[in-house]
Design an enzyme around this catalytic site. Structure first.
Site, PDB file in Angstrom:
ATOM      1  N   ASP A 204      -6.915  11.275   2.052  1.00 50.22           N
ATOM      2  CA  ASP A 204      -7.131  11.362   0.607  1.00 50.22           C
ATOM      3  C   ASP A 204      -8.585  11.723   0.326  1.00 50.22           C
ATOM      4  O   ASP A 204      -9.477  11.382   1.095  1.00 50.22           O
ATOM      5  CB  ASP A 204      -6.776  10.035  -0.074  1.00 50.22           C
ATOM      6  CG  ASP A 204      -7.620   8.863   0.421  1.00 50.22           C
ATOM      7  OD1 ASP A 204      -7.498   8.520   1.613  1.00 50.22           O
ATOM      8  OD2 ASP A 204      -8.396   8.305  -0.365  1.00 50.22           O
TER       9      ASP A 204
ATOM     10  N   ASN B 293     -14.092   5.586   4.771  1.00 46.65           N
ATOM     11  CA  ASN B 293     -14.262   4.738   5.956  1.00 46.65           C
ATOM     12  C   ASN B 293     -13.331   5.101   7.106  1.00 46.65           C
ATOM     13  O   ASN B 293     -13.677   4.917   8.267  1.00 46.65           O
ATOM     14  CB  ASN B 293     -14.109   3.266   5.579  1.00 46.65           C
ATOM     15  CG  ASN B 293     -15.247   2.792   4.698  1.00 46.65           C
ATOM     16  OD1 ASN B 293     -16.364   3.272   4.806  1.00 46.65           O
ATOM     17  ND2 ASN B 293     -14.957   1.859   3.817  1.00 46.65           N
TER      18      ASN B 293
ATOM     19  N   HIS C 283      -4.436   6.060  -1.666  1.00 47.17           N
ATOM     20  CA  HIS C 283      -5.120   5.978  -0.377  1.00 47.17           C
ATOM     21  C   HIS C 283      -4.158   6.243   0.789  1.00 47.17           C
ATOM     22  O   HIS C 283      -4.593   6.542   1.889  1.00 47.17           O
ATOM     23  CB  HIS C 283      -5.747   4.584  -0.231  1.00 47.17           C
ATOM     24  CG  HIS C 283      -7.036   4.536   0.515  1.00 47.17           C
ATOM     25  ND1 HIS C 283      -7.934   5.570   0.570  1.00 47.17           N
ATOM     26  CD2 HIS C 283      -7.593   3.531   1.235  1.00 47.17           C
ATOM     27  CE1 HIS C 283      -8.984   5.209   1.300  1.00 47.17           C
ATOM     28  NE2 HIS C 283      -8.787   3.973   1.722  1.00 47.17           N
TER      29      HIS C 283
ATOM     30  N   TYR D  28       0.806  -1.222   0.000  1.00 44.95           N
ATOM     31  CA  TYR D  28       0.000   0.000   0.000  1.00 44.95           C
ATOM     32  C   TYR D  28       0.838   1.271   0.000  1.00 44.95           C
ATOM     33  O   TYR D  28       0.316   2.368  -0.148  1.00 44.95           O
ATOM     34  CB  TYR D  28      -0.910   0.038   1.238  1.00 44.95           C
ATOM     35  CG  TYR D  28      -1.892  -1.097   1.304  1.00 44.95           C
ATOM     36  CD1 TYR D  28      -2.957  -1.178   0.415  1.00 44.95           C
ATOM     37  CD2 TYR D  28      -1.749  -2.099   2.260  1.00 44.95           C
ATOM     38  CE1 TYR D  28      -3.862  -2.226   0.478  1.00 44.95           C
ATOM     39  CE2 TYR D  28      -2.647  -3.150   2.333  1.00 44.95           C
ATOM     40  CZ  TYR D  28      -3.698  -3.207   1.441  1.00 44.95           C
ATOM     41  OH  TYR D  28      -4.591  -4.248   1.508  1.00 44.95           O
TER      42      TYR D  28
ATOM     43  N   ASN E   6      -9.741   1.512   7.902  1.00 46.34           N
ATOM     44  CA  ASN E   6     -11.128   1.447   8.361  1.00 46.34           C
ATOM     45  C   ASN E   6     -11.284   1.356   9.873  1.00 46.34           C
ATOM     46  O   ASN E   6     -12.405   1.367  10.375  1.00 46.34           O
ATOM     47  CB  ASN E   6     -11.846   0.276   7.691  1.00 46.34           C
ATOM     48  CG  ASN E   6     -11.895   0.434   6.181  1.00 46.34           C
ATOM     49  OD1 ASN E   6     -11.574   1.482   5.631  1.00 46.34           O
ATOM     50  ND2 ASN E   6     -12.290  -0.625   5.510  1.00 46.34           N
TER      51      ASN E   6
END
Length: 188
Positions: A91, A112, A20, A15, A66
């Protein structure tokens, strides 16, 4: 006076460079600019530095996006930081690539991470710096887009905006959110 600067993102090398994870990219750049290093701690990686008598604690939650509220609540409590002294860097699909917008409060929309923070803190009244990632994706491809990496053209826009966030954050902690919003939200 203490401030908690939270960069939202997901942990893991897969990631690391995704849209994100712009929150992580921002706090990483701030730490580098200030010559501080992150240490692994409960619910995240933390670093801190001082600016004009204020202590800024940088946080990269390790709870995944989340569940970011757990990390925010823990560090707020541990460091005795009031909700108005939190800034969440996040973001935002609804802003063009590299557009920065400071807000003093508001809902989480479809994000989220923001929604979990609202749920855990039981308030929408915390500042956030929205970092535009654009929405150049076809219907049904939103997840692939936000978990994809910026293009090289986008990075030419994003890199100087990441650097600008340090000025925005230093302004926030010295002159307050209203004046900071007036100064920086007008910039293109």
């Amino acid at each position: 006076m203490k401030y908690l600067i939270v960069g939202l993102g997901n942990i893991g090398s897969e990631y690391e460079k995704t849209r994100h994870n712009i929150g992580f990219m921002v706090v990483d750049a701030i730490a580098k600019a200030e010559g501080v290093s992150f240490t692994t701690a409960r619910y995240g990686s933390v670093a801190q530095f001082k600016h004009k008598g204020r202590t800024l604690i940088l946080l990269k939650p390790s709870t995944y996006m989340n569940l970011s509220g757990k990390a925010v609540q823990y560090w707020m409590t541990k460091e005795n930081i009031p909700v108005e002294n939190i800034l969440v860097v996040v973001d935002d699909l609804d802003l063009g690539v590299g557009v920065l917008r400071m807000k003093s409060s508001g809902g989480g929309g479809s994000h989220n991470g923001l929604n979990h923070i609202i749920e855990i803190l039981k308030t929408e009244a915390y500042p956030r710096l929205r970092f535009g990632i654009g929405k150049n994706f076809s219907i049904g491809r939103q997840v692939d887009y936000v978990l994809g990496e910026f293009t090289s053209d986008d990075m030419e826009i994003v890199k100087p905006k990441i650097e600008e966030t340090l000025s925005i954050i230093k302004s926030l902690v010295t002159i307050g959110i209203e004046r900071t919003m007036n100064l920086f939200n007008k910039k293109k």
